[in-house]
Scaffold this motif. Structure first.
Motif, PDB file in Angstrom:
ATOM      1  N   GLY A  69       0.816  -1.212   0.000  1.00 32.00           N
ATOM      2  CA  GLY A  69       0.000   0.000   0.000  1.00 32.00           C
ATOM      3  C   GLY A  69       0.844   1.254   0.000  1.00 32.00           C
ATOM      4  O   GLY A  69       0.567   2.218  -0.731  1.00 32.00           O
ATOM      5  N   ARG A  70       1.899   1.263   0.803  1.00 29.13           N
ATOM      6  CA  ARG A  70       2.820   2.404   0.844  1.00 29.13           C
ATOM      7  C   ARG A  70       3.458   2.633  -0.518  1.00 29.13           C
ATOM      8  O   ARG A  70       3.589   3.772  -0.983  1.00 29.13           O
ATOM      9  N   TYR A  71       3.877   1.562  -1.165  1.00 31.82           N
ATOM     10  CA  TYR A  71       4.508   1.669  -2.485  1.00 31.82           C
ATOM     11  C   TYR A  71       3.574   2.384  -3.466  1.00 31.82           C
ATOM     12  O   TYR A  71       3.987   3.293  -4.191  1.00 31.82           O
ATOM     13  N   ILE A  72       2.319   1.995  -3.464  1.00 33.02           N
ATOM     14  CA  ILE A  72       1.354   2.582  -4.396  1.00 33.02           C
ATOM     15  C   ILE A  72       1.056   4.041  -4.040  1.00 33.02           C
ATOM     16  O   ILE A  72       1.087   4.920  -4.899  1.00 33.02           O
ATOM     17  N   THR A  73       0.771   4.317  -2.770  1.00 34.88           N
ATOM     18  CA  THR A  73       0.427   5.690  -2.404  1.00 34.88           C
ATOM     19  C   THR A  73       1.629   6.632  -2.484  1.00 34.88           C
ATOM     20  O   THR A  73       1.465   7.809  -2.779  1.00 34.88           O
ATOM     21  N   ASP A  74       2.831   6.126  -2.235  1.00 36.46           N
ATOM     22  CA  ASP A  74       4.019   6.966  -2.429  1.00 36.46           C
ATOM     23  C   ASP A  74       4.138   7.380  -3.897  1.00 36.46           C
ATOM     24  O   ASP A  74       4.559   8.494  -4.199  1.00 36.46           O
ATOM     25  N   HIS A  75       3.781   6.485  -4.804  1.00 37.30           N
ATOM     26  CA  HIS A  75       3.893   6.792  -6.232  1.00 37.30           C
ATOM     27  C   HIS A  75       2.775   7.726  -6.706  1.00 37.30           C
ATOM     28  O   HIS A  75       3.034   8.707  -7.402  1.00 37.30           O
ATOM     29  N   PHE A  76       1.538   7.408  -6.342  1.00 37.27           N
ATOM     30  CA  PHE A  76       0.398   8.154  -6.879  1.00 37.27           C
ATOM     31  C   PHE A  76       0.022   9.379  -6.052  1.00 37.27           C
ATOM     32  O   PHE A  76      -0.752  10.209  -6.512  1.00 37.27           O
ATOM     33  N   GLY A  77       0.556   9.504  -4.858  1.00 31.79           N
ATOM     34  CA  GLY A  77       0.343  10.705  -4.067  1.00 31.79           C
ATOM     35  C   GLY A  77      -0.784  10.610  -3.053  1.00 31.79           C
ATOM     36  O   GLY A  77      -1.506   9.615  -2.986  1.00 31.79           O
ATOM     37  N   PRO A  78      -0.935  11.677  -2.268  1.00 34.52           N
ATOM     38  CA  PRO A  78      -1.860  11.659  -1.140  1.00 34.52           C
ATOM     39  C   PRO A  78      -3.340  11.629  -1.524  1.00 34.52           C
ATOM     40  O   PRO A  78      -4.180  11.335  -0.680  1.00 34.52           O
ATOM     41  N   THR A  79      -3.671  11.920  -2.784  1.00 30.22           N
ATOM     42  CA  THR A  79      -5.081  11.864  -3.181  1.00 30.22           C
ATOM     43  C   THR A  79      -5.505  10.469  -3.638  1.00 30.22           C
ATOM     44  O   THR A  79      -6.687  10.240  -3.882  1.00 30.22           O
ATOM     45  N   ALA A  80      -4.548   9.542  -3.751  1.00 27.49           N
ATOM     46  CA  ALA A  80      -4.870   8.167  -4.152  1.00 27.49           C
ATOM     47  C   ALA A  80      -5.639   7.482  -3.023  1.00 27.49           C
ATOM     48  O   ALA A  80      -5.285   7.603  -1.859  1.00 27.49           O
ATOM     49  N   VAL A  81      -6.703   6.773  -3.401  1.00 21.84           N
ATOM     50  CA  VAL A  81      -7.484   6.007  -2.431  1.00 21.84           C
ATOM     51  C   VAL A  81      -7.402   4.537  -2.832  1.00 21.84           C
ATOM     52  O   VAL A  81      -7.829   4.163  -3.928  1.00 21.84           O
ATOM     53  N   LEU A  82      -6.839   3.714  -1.948  1.00 20.35           N
ATOM     54  CA  LEU A  82      -6.765   2.273  -2.218  1.00 20.35           C
ATOM     55  C   LEU A  82      -8.160   1.686  -2.108  1.00 20.35           C
ATOM     56  O   LEU A  82      -8.826   1.837  -1.090  1.00 20.35           O
ATOM     57  N   ARG A  83      -8.606   0.997  -3.156  1.00 25.02           N
ATOM     58  CA  ARG A  83      -9.933   0.380  -3.172  1.00 25.02           C
ATOM     59  C   ARG A  83      -9.864  -1.126  -2.938  1.00 25.02           C
ATOM     60  O   ARG A  83     -10.758  -1.706  -2.358  1.00 25.02           O
ATOM     61  N   LYS A  84      -8.778  -1.750  -3.437  1.00 27.80           N
ATOM     62  CA  LYS A  84      -8.643  -3.202  -3.282  1.00 27.80           C
ATOM     63  C   LYS A  84      -7.162  -3.558  -3.356  1.00 27.80           C
ATOM     64  O   LYS A  84      -6.463  -3.105  -4.254  1.00 27.80           O
ATOM     65  N   VAL A  85      -6.723  -4.371  -2.408  1.00 27.62           N
ATOM     66  CA  VAL A  85      -5.361  -4.899  -2.421  1.00 27.62           C
ATOM     67  C   VAL A  85      -5.505  -6.417  -2.349  1.00 27.62           C
ATOM     68  O   VAL A  85      -6.002  -6.947  -1.361  1.00 27.62           O
ATOM     69  N   ALA A  86      -5.113  -7.092  -3.411  1.00 28.82           N
ATOM     70  CA  ALA A  86      -5.225  -8.556  -3.481  1.00 28.82           C
ATOM     71  C   ALA A  86      -3.828  -9.117  -3.700  1.00 28.82           C
ATOM     72  O   ALA A  86      -3.273  -9.004  -4.795  1.00 28.82           O
ATOM     73  N   ILE A  87      -3.248  -9.685  -2.641  1.00 32.83           N
ATOM     74  CA  ILE A  87      -1.871 -10.175  -2.732  1.00 32.83           C
ATOM     75  C   ILE A  87      -1.790 -11.643  -2.319  1.00 32.83           C
ATOM     76  O   ILE A  87      -2.653 -12.158  -1.620  1.00 32.83           O
ATOM     77  N   ARG A  88      -0.695 -12.258  -2.779  1.00 33.62           N
ATOM     78  CA  ARG A  88      -0.377 -13.641  -2.420  1.00 33.62           C
ATOM     79  C   ARG A  88       1.093 -13.683  -2.029  1.00 33.62           C
ATOM     80  O   ARG A  88       1.938 -13.127  -2.719  1.00 33.62           O
ATOM     81  N   LEU A  89       1.365 -14.360  -0.917  1.00 29.80           N
ATOM     82  CA  LEU A  89       2.756 -14.485  -0.467  1.00 29.80           C
ATOM     83  C   LEU A  89       3.430 -15.683  -1.112  1.00 29.80           C
ATOM     84  O   LEU A  89       2.790 -16.694  -1.389  1.00 29.80           O
ATOM     85  N   GLY A  90       4.735 -15.566  -1.293  1.00 24.40           N
ATOM     86  CA  GLY A  90       5.563 -16.647  -1.822  1.00 24.40           C
ATOM     87  C   GLY A  90       6.754 -16.869  -0.914  1.00 24.40           C
ATOM     88  O   GLY A  90       6.614 -17.267   0.235  1.00 24.40           O
ATOM     89  N   ALA A  91       7.943 -16.538  -1.390  1.00 25.24           N
ATOM     90  CA  ALA A  91       9.185 -16.714  -0.629  1.00 25.24           C
ATOM     91  C   ALA A  91       9.174 -15.803   0.597  1.00 25.24           C
ATOM     92  O   ALA A  91       8.823 -14.631   0.494  1.00 25.24           O
ATOM     93  N   PRO A  92       9.561 -16.308   1.760  1.00 27.26           N
ATOM     94  CA  PRO A  92       9.553 -15.472   2.968  1.00 27.26           C
ATOM     95  C   PRO A  92      10.568 -14.332   2.909  1.00 27.26           C
ATOM     96  O   PRO A  92      11.586 -14.426   2.230  1.00 27.26           O
TER      97      PRO A  92
END
Length: 160
Positions: A69-92
């Motif tokens: 989430g930080r990666y995305i909002t740092d790029h798009f700025g403070p007006t970006a609103v996260l609507r959905k984050v769908a992630i899958r973990l792999g290597a620890p």
């Protein structure tokens, strides 16, 4: 210092976001686990983690989710609103490693209407995200966000 009346250009479909390198420290792993109230011993006790078959403590999914989430909002700025984050973990993610987050814009939908749950003039962006470390892909997934549509020009690099 407002930005009203200022036109900005944002990348279009196919654009790569700049990579973000995150050093994976013992402190980051433990602090992230505590902050997310994840008291599983594998996130803070190296000896117990080893007894359970892990070479060391490792990052939990909630910390990873926050870093994405930080990666995305740092790029798009403070007006970006996260609507959905769908992630899958792999290597620890283990202490001493570095995770490199990268992203690619997959979809842009401009001027959404109220039927989509967003304001008219809003742009919805979907970004494919990968976070890799020395042993492989730690996280893969997509993030959907909205940006206010006022005074924003979107360019499509695939059309160039």
């Amino acid at each position: 210092m407002g930005t009203e009346g200022t036109e900005t250009t944002r990348p279009g479909v196919g654009s790569e976001l700049p990579p973000l390198e995150i050093p994976i420290t013992r402190t980051l792993i433990v602090a992230g686990a505590i902050a997310s109230r994840d008291y599983q011993d594998v996130h803070h006790d190296a000896e117990l983690a080893r007894r359970k078959g892990s070479p060391d403590i490792f990052m939990n999914i909630l910390t990873t989710n926050g870093l994405v989430g930080r990666y995305i909002t740092d790029h798009f700025g403070p007006t970006a609103v996260l609507r959905k984050v769908a992630i899958r973990l792999g290597a620890p993610n283990y202490p001493g490693d570095t995770m490199v987050l990268t992203g690619r814009i997959e979809e842009l939908i401009e001027e959404l209407d109220e039927g989509t749950g967003t304001e008219a003039g809003t742009t919805m962006v979907t970004v494919r995200v990968v976070g890799a470390n020395a042993i492989g892909k730690h996280v893969t997934g997509t993030v959907t966000l909205t940006l206010p549509g006022t005074a924003v020009t979107l360019t499509d690099e695939e059309a160039s």
